[in-house]
Design a protein around this motif. Structure first.
Motif, PDB file in Angstrom:
ATOM      1  N   ALA A   1       9.251 -23.422 -37.617  1.00 59.89           N
ATOM      2  CA  ALA A   1      10.217 -22.801 -37.137  1.00 59.89           C
ATOM      3  C   ALA A   1      11.652 -22.829 -38.156  1.00 59.89           C
ATOM      4  CB  ALA A   1      10.752 -23.296 -35.999  1.00 59.89           C
ATOM      5  N   GLY A   2      11.533 -23.872 -39.344  1.00 51.36           N
ATOM      6  CA  GLY A   2      12.405 -24.033 -40.432  1.00 51.36           C
ATOM      7  C   GLY A   2      12.138 -23.256 -41.582  1.00 51.36           C
ATOM      8  N   GLY A   3      11.035 -22.528 -41.505  1.00 51.17           N
ATOM      9  CA  GLY A   3      10.509 -21.520 -42.677  1.00 51.17           C
ATOM     10  C   GLY A   3       9.669 -22.235 -43.594  1.00 51.17           C
ATOM     11  N   ASP A   4       9.207 -23.519 -43.286  1.00 47.23           N
ATOM     12  CA  ASP A   4       8.317 -24.162 -44.155  1.00 47.23           C
ATOM     13  C   ASP A   4       6.881 -23.642 -44.151  1.00 47.23           C
ATOM     14  OD1 ASP A   4       6.685 -26.357 -45.676  1.00 47.23           O
ATOM     15  OD2 ASP A   4       7.588 -27.809 -44.722  1.00 47.23           O
ATOM     16  N   LEU A   5       6.582 -22.988 -45.170  1.00 44.34           N
ATOM     17  CA  LEU A   5       4.981 -22.336 -45.057  1.00 44.34           C
ATOM     18  C   LEU A   5       3.984 -23.255 -45.271  1.00 44.34           C
ATOM     19  CD1 LEU A   5       5.815 -19.140 -47.084  1.00 44.34           C
ATOM     20  CD2 LEU A   5       5.828 -19.353 -44.454  1.00 44.34           C
ATOM     21  N   ASN A   6       4.451 -24.314 -45.611  1.00 36.86           N
ATOM     22  CA  ASN A   6       3.214 -25.403 -45.949  1.00 36.86           C
ATOM     23  C   ASN A   6       2.656 -25.881 -44.611  1.00 36.86           C
ATOM     24  OD1 ASN A   6       3.799 -26.256 -49.155  1.00 36.86           O
ATOM     25  ND2 ASN A   6       5.520 -26.501 -48.143  1.00 36.86           N
ATOM     26  N   ALA A   7       3.309 -25.695 -43.745  1.00 32.47           N
ATOM     27  CA  ALA A   7       2.898 -26.140 -42.360  1.00 32.47           C
ATOM     28  C   ALA A   7       2.016 -25.080 -41.812  1.00 32.47           C
ATOM     29  CB  ALA A   7       4.002 -26.008 -41.295  1.00 32.47           C
ATOM     30  N   ILE A   8       1.744 -23.651 -42.516  1.00 26.57           N
ATOM     31  CA  ILE A   8       0.672 -23.079 -41.872  1.00 26.57           C
ATOM     32  C   ILE A   8      -0.662 -23.507 -42.371  1.00 26.57           C
ATOM     33  CG2 ILE A   8      -0.204 -20.780 -42.320  1.00 26.57           C
ATOM     34  CD1 ILE A   8       2.510 -19.505 -42.987  1.00 26.57           C
TER      35      ILE A   8
ATOM     36  N   PHE B   1      17.427 -22.492 -41.826  1.00 28.28           N
ATOM     37  CA  PHE B   1      16.405 -21.800 -42.110  1.00 28.28           C
ATOM     38  C   PHE B   1      16.069 -21.402 -43.586  1.00 28.28           C
ATOM     39  CE2 PHE B   1      13.357 -18.100 -42.594  1.00 28.28           C
ATOM     40  CZ  PHE B   1      12.105 -18.463 -41.806  1.00 28.28           C
ATOM     41  N   ASN B   2      14.693 -21.972 -44.039  1.00 32.53           N
ATOM     42  CA  ASN B   2      14.648 -21.664 -45.661  1.00 32.53           C
ATOM     43  C   ASN B   2      13.099 -21.392 -45.680  1.00 32.53           C
ATOM     44  OD1 ASN B   2      14.692 -22.174 -48.132  1.00 32.53           O
ATOM     45  ND2 ASN B   2      14.026 -24.384 -48.408  1.00 32.53           N
ATOM     46  N   LEU B   3      12.908 -20.301 -46.086  1.00 30.97           N
ATOM     47  CA  LEU B   3      11.318 -19.592 -46.003  1.00 30.97           C
ATOM     48  C   LEU B   3      10.823 -20.016 -47.494  1.00 30.97           C
ATOM     49  CD1 LEU B   3       9.255 -18.105 -44.597  1.00 30.97           C
ATOM     50  CD2 LEU B   3      10.386 -16.162 -45.500  1.00 30.97           C
ATOM     51  N   GLY B   4       9.738 -20.616 -47.524  1.00 36.83           N
ATOM     52  CA  GLY B   4       9.153 -21.007 -48.745  1.00 36.83           C
ATOM     53  C   GLY B   4       8.184 -22.083 -48.866  1.00 36.83           C
ATOM     54  N   PHE B   5       7.579 -22.228 -49.809  1.00 40.17           N
ATOM     55  CA  PHE B   5       6.721 -23.620 -49.756  1.00 40.17           C
ATOM     56  C   PHE B   5       7.428 -24.590 -50.511  1.00 40.17           C
ATOM     57  CE2 PHE B   5       3.587 -20.355 -49.549  1.00 40.17           C
ATOM     58  CZ  PHE B   5       2.403 -20.851 -48.795  1.00 40.17           C
ATOM     59  N   ALA B   6       8.249 -24.353 -51.664  1.00 39.63           N
ATOM     60  CA  ALA B   6       8.791 -25.592 -52.451  1.00 39.63           C
ATOM     61  C   ALA B   6      10.288 -25.853 -51.735  1.00 39.63           C
ATOM     62  CB  ALA B   6       9.082 -24.982 -53.914  1.00 39.63           C
ATOM     63  N   GLY B   7      10.350 -27.259 -52.132  1.00 36.68           N
ATOM     64  CA  GLY B   7      11.880 -27.671 -51.808  1.00 36.68           C
ATOM     65  C   GLY B   7      11.967 -27.780 -50.329  1.00 36.68           C
ATOM     66  N   GLN B   8      11.073 -28.114 -49.478  1.00 39.79           N
ATOM     67  CA  GLN B   8      11.220 -28.155 -47.981  1.00 39.79           C
ATOM     68  C   GLN B   8      11.539 -29.615 -47.946  1.00 39.79           C
ATOM     69  OE1 GLN B   8      11.425 -25.724 -45.984  1.00 39.79           O
ATOM     70  NE2 GLN B   8      10.665 -24.064 -47.111  1.00 39.79           N
TER      71      GLN B   8
END
Length: 355
Positions: A114-121, A247-254
């Protein structure tokens, strides 16, 4: 339909509270994280000495006491236990090791998404794969055997211990550790966090919120009831994050996350598989423990111990990535899960003549 509306509403409330806890001081994407918070409690009690993750998280005590109070008020406080305690403890340890490889429990997985962390996918894919492994063995007769009715006093001990933790948090004696930097130093005010835990604990007790149960039930029975609660958490938290600029969409910097996809995946395989064998995710174990289930108390103690050894032996990942020790531990956990699953599955044992 009424039950589905109730769990959707409950999930929405959990999502709102999770966002508010972050605005009031909790780490980003960590309004709630059962694994991280139990790890912090282990640090606060001195069971692990990683200085950046030591704090007696009142959300955990609130979850247990909220469940306890609702269970008692609804005359559902049912004290039972004695079902394979050593295996349950070991499974709790392994679930925690897997969660700290991913850096989050199933609930935080949803909050990270929900925060945009794509690593969670990748974590979610691994989590689902682990649940499928567990379901395979459930279909082959996996069981941790029956539990037994116990005295009420057995069930009251754990909620009472959580009251003791609240006392230690408020009085802050010298033997309790508090982080001065890092995630452990980031927290909402004590009584607001406690109130949040009480509310969510009560809601989870009434609705049986559990992401493991939601995915398991949908796969086995096409029952979406529990899954709807977490979809609601995801949607409401996403909206809250957009409103507050989190919200911060992406992989890096989460926040409190790493980008190693393989170990995010495998860590959550362990969490999903172990949780199916236990009959519920870490959140569900806390709620059951508050309701008098001493088997879940044993599991929570395993989670707590797992949080301690994960940091004492450098098994936990960090934002820099997983450690070699942690990678080895996750592989060992998968092997042990396979052994536990096999030797507790009646159909498989009979098929090859194992007694």
């Amino acid at each position: 339909m009424g039950e589905k509306k109730s769990i959707i509403l409950a999930g929405g409330i959990v999502g709102i509270i999770a966002v508010l806890l972050v605005t009031l001081g909790n780490p980003a994407n960590m309004g709630f994280c059962i694994a991280c918070f139990l790890r912090d409690i282990a640090g606060g009690l001195g069971l692990q000495r990683a200085g950046v993750v030591q704090y007696l998280r009142p959300e955990i005590m609130g979850l247990v006491l909220g469940s306890f109070l609702i269970a008692v008020s609804k005359k559902e406080f049912d004290v039972r236990g004695g079902s394979s305690p050593i295996i349950r403890f070991a499974l709790g340890v392994m679930v925690m090791i897997g969660a700290l490889m991913f850096l989050g429990c199933p609930l935080r997985l949803i909050l990270r998404l929900a925060g945009g962390d794509l690593n969670a996918i990748l974590g979610l894919v691994g989590f689902t794969a682990g649940i499928l492994c567990g379901i395979y063995f459930l279909n082959k007769g996996f069981s941790l055997k029956r539990s037994y009715k116990l005295l009420k006093t057995e069930g009251i001990i754990f909620p009472t211990a959580n009251l003791g933790l609240i006392y230690l948090l408020i009085t802050a004696p010298a033997f309790i550790f508090f982080s001065t930097k890092g995630p452990g130093a980031m927290h909402a005010p004590i009584f607001i966090a406690l109130a949040a835990g009480l509310i969510v604990g009560g809601l989870a007790q009434r609705t049986r919120l559990c992401l493991v149960g939601g995915i398991r039930d949908y796969i086995l029975f096409k029952d979406s009831y529990l899954l709807l609660g977490f979809i609601s958490i995801l949607a409401v938290t996403f909206i809250g994050n957009m409103i507050f600029g989190f919200f911060n969409l992406g992989f890096a910097g989460q926040p409190v996350a790493h980008v190693d996809g393989l170990w995010n995946f495998l860590g959550m395989v362990v969490v999903g598989w172990g949780s199916v064998l236990l009959g519920g995710c870490p959140l569900r174990q806390l709620i059951l423990a508050g309701g008098g289930n001493t088997d879940s108390v044993v599991t929570v103690l395993g989670l707590l111990f797992g949080g301690a050894i994960a940091h004492n032996f450098a098994l936990a990942a960090s934002p820099k990535g997983p450690s070699v020790n942690g990678q080895i531990a996750v592989v060992i956990c998968i092997f042990i899960l396979l052994l536990i699953s096999y030797f507790n599955s009646e159909f498989l044992k009979k098929k090859v003549g194992v007694k």
